[in-house]
Design a protein around this motif. Sequence first.
Motif, short mmCIF file in Angstrom:
data_model
loop_
_atom_site.label_atom_id
_atom_site.label_comp_id
_atom_site.label_asym_id
_atom_site.label_seq_id
_atom_site.Cartn_x
_atom_site.Cartn_y
_atom_site.Cartn_z
N THR A 1 1.00 23.13 -25.21
CA THR A 1 2.27 22.48 -24.91
C THR A 1 2.35 22.02 -23.46
N HIS A 2 1.42 22.42 -22.63
CA HIS A 2 1.49 22.08 -21.20
C HIS A 2 0.08 21.94 -20.61
N PRO A 3 -0.77 21.06 -21.14
CA PRO A 3 -2.15 20.97 -20.63
C PRO A 3 -2.28 20.36 -19.25
N LEU A 4 -1.25 19.68 -18.75
CA LEU A 4 -1.35 19.04 -17.44
C LEU A 4 -0.83 19.91 -16.31
N ASP A 5 -0.34 21.10 -16.60
CA ASP A 5 0.25 21.94 -15.57
C ASP A 5 -0.76 22.27 -14.48
N GLY A 6 -0.35 22.06 -13.23
CA GLY A 6 -1.21 22.38 -12.09
C GLY A 6 -2.17 21.27 -11.70
N LEU A 7 -2.12 20.12 -12.34
CA LEU A 7 -3.04 19.03 -12.00
C LEU A 7 -2.63 18.37 -10.69
N ARG A 8 -3.56 18.25 -9.76
CA ARG A 8 -3.32 17.59 -8.46
C ARG A 8 -4.23 16.39 -8.35
N VAL A 9 -3.67 15.27 -7.91
CA VAL A 9 -4.41 14.02 -7.73
C VAL A 9 -4.20 13.57 -6.29
N ASP A 10 -5.29 13.42 -5.55
CA ASP A 10 -5.23 12.97 -4.16
C ASP A 10 -5.71 11.52 -4.07
N VAL A 11 -5.10 10.79 -3.14
CA VAL A 11 -5.39 9.37 -2.95
C VAL A 11 -5.81 9.15 -1.51
N ALA A 12 -6.74 8.22 -1.31
CA ALA A 12 -7.17 7.88 0.05
C ALA A 12 -6.01 7.26 0.83
N GLU A 13 -6.11 7.30 2.14
CA GLU A 13 -5.00 6.88 3.00
C GLU A 13 -4.60 5.43 2.78
N THR A 14 -5.56 4.54 2.62
CA THR A 14 -5.25 3.11 2.57
C THR A 14 -5.23 2.56 1.15
N TYR B 1 11.30 24.39 -32.38
CA TYR B 1 10.74 23.05 -32.50
C TYR B 1 10.27 22.61 -31.11
N THR B 2 8.99 22.37 -30.99
CA THR B 2 8.43 21.92 -29.72
C THR B 2 7.34 20.91 -30.01
N ASN B 3 6.53 20.58 -29.01
CA ASN B 3 5.49 19.57 -29.18
C ASN B 3 4.26 19.95 -28.36
N GLN B 4 3.11 19.76 -28.95
CA GLN B 4 1.85 19.84 -28.22
C GLN B 4 1.40 18.41 -27.92
N ASN C 1 0.84 -1.19 0.00
CA ASN C 1 0.00 0.00 0.00
C ASN C 1 0.88 1.24 0.00
N VAL C 2 0.92 1.91 -1.13
CA VAL C 2 1.74 3.11 -1.30
C VAL C 2 0.83 4.25 -1.73
N LYS C 3 0.78 5.28 -0.93
CA LYS C 3 -0.05 6.43 -1.25
C LYS C 3 0.73 7.36 -2.18
N LEU C 4 0.23 7.54 -3.40
CA LEU C 4 0.93 8.32 -4.41
C LEU C 4 0.14 9.57 -4.80
N SER C 5 -0.26 10.34 -3.82
CA SER C 5 -0.85 11.65 -4.12
C SER C 5 0.23 12.52 -4.77
N HIS C 6 -0.12 13.17 -5.85
CA HIS C 6 0.91 13.90 -6.61
C HIS C 6 0.31 15.12 -7.29
N THR C 7 1.19 16.03 -7.65
CA THR C 7 0.83 17.23 -8.39
C THR C 7 1.80 17.36 -9.56
N ILE C 8 1.25 17.53 -10.76
CA ILE C 8 2.08 17.77 -11.94
C ILE C 8 2.20 19.28 -12.09
N ASN C 9 3.29 19.82 -11.59
CA ASN C 9 3.51 21.27 -11.69
C ASN C 9 3.77 21.70 -13.12
N HIS C 10 4.51 20.86 -13.84
CA HIS C 10 4.80 21.18 -15.24
C HIS C 10 5.21 19.91 -15.97
N LEU C 11 4.71 19.76 -17.19
CA LEU C 11 5.13 18.68 -18.07
C LEU C 11 5.01 19.17 -19.50
N SER C 12 6.11 19.13 -20.23
CA SER C 12 6.11 19.55 -21.62
C SER C 12 7.18 18.78 -22.37
#
Length: 373
Positions: free
Chosen positions: A248-261, A288-291, A227-238
């Motif tokens: 180019t950065h649609p996931l910026d600021g996404l936060r995912v919370d997980v229950a304790e158990t 040259y970049t990527n969306q 049982n590993v709690k992996l609550s995380h926030t994607i501050n930036h991904l590009s």
Amino acid sequence: MKFADVLRRLDAYPRTLDDFSVRTVGGAAVTIISTSIISLLIFLEVLNYMQPTLNEELFVDTTRDHKLRINLDVTLHNLACNYISLDAMDSSGDTHLRVDHDVFKHRLDLNGEPLKETPIKEIVAVSPPNKNVTCGSCYGAEHNATHCCNTCEDVLDAYRLRKWTVAVDKIEQCKGKYKRSDEDAFKEGCRIQGHLEVNRMAGSFHFAPGKSFSIRQFHIHDFQFSNVKLSHTINHLSFGEKIEFAKTHPLDGLRVDVAETKSEMFNYYLKIVPTLYMRGNSDGEPIYTNQFSVTRYRKDLSDRERGMPGIFFSYELSPLMVKYAERHSSFGHFATNCCSIIGGVFTVAGILAVLLNNSWEAIQRKLEVGKLS
């Protein structure tokens, strides 16, 4: 004088004597309104002339020789930095284990506040020169007779190249180095920042607890807790440079919370579209970049579902490229638009003024004869 008389006949704008012109309040109102409209439209036209327009173009991508740069900034709120591995793999089978040598790990407390210490940067580099001239044993994993393993990292790298399993506690160079208690894994958080450069083809990368190993084409993480709690926030991904108007950065600021158990597996499926941005000025280098678009999926592992707790990003590249090119309007186009604005508004205003004057005169005549009830 005859030539002057002939030339006067070509005058398309004859002047009317002031004695024959009648100025009215309605005409003045139409003049003020039309002048205001002309001023506003010309001001907007000047702004449009100063700002470049953006043209879009779609064509087949032929720039396969570029490396794919992955910029990431991810915070894991309940897992310590020493227990997180970042691994990457592409579709050619090229595996990059523990590629955190390009990544900084910032230790955080459980409230997300940084701890007062230097960020961790694990570097896979050549060991410093050893004053001891003896050659350390690679425990059978050496690739030639002169191969020496003087550090624990040298032994582990030799075993990974052979794709053998390794017992760390039996290696002399590693004794006392990996003593830790997995109970400490959940007493801190970690913010991971940096960039990776991988082959420009479909692949994946993931954050998972435990040290990573590759044994007979199997990818394994050495971690004892289920049982590993992996609550995380994607501050930036590009995947390349950041362009504000593009996705180019649609996931910026996404936060995912997980229950304790709960122990969960998070999957992000990314569809990458190569993008070329050409600036309007001739001196600007093309960017040259990527969306990318993303589909998210989370899997609960508490009911003996198959899978490994972690945050997994799988990506594939589109064969098409989007090109954004800035274009500046020419001065001739700007002058033509201004002339059309002035001429069009004055023509319409003249028609309205004539209609107003004729209507008012007709109403006045009917009032004089008493026919308007």
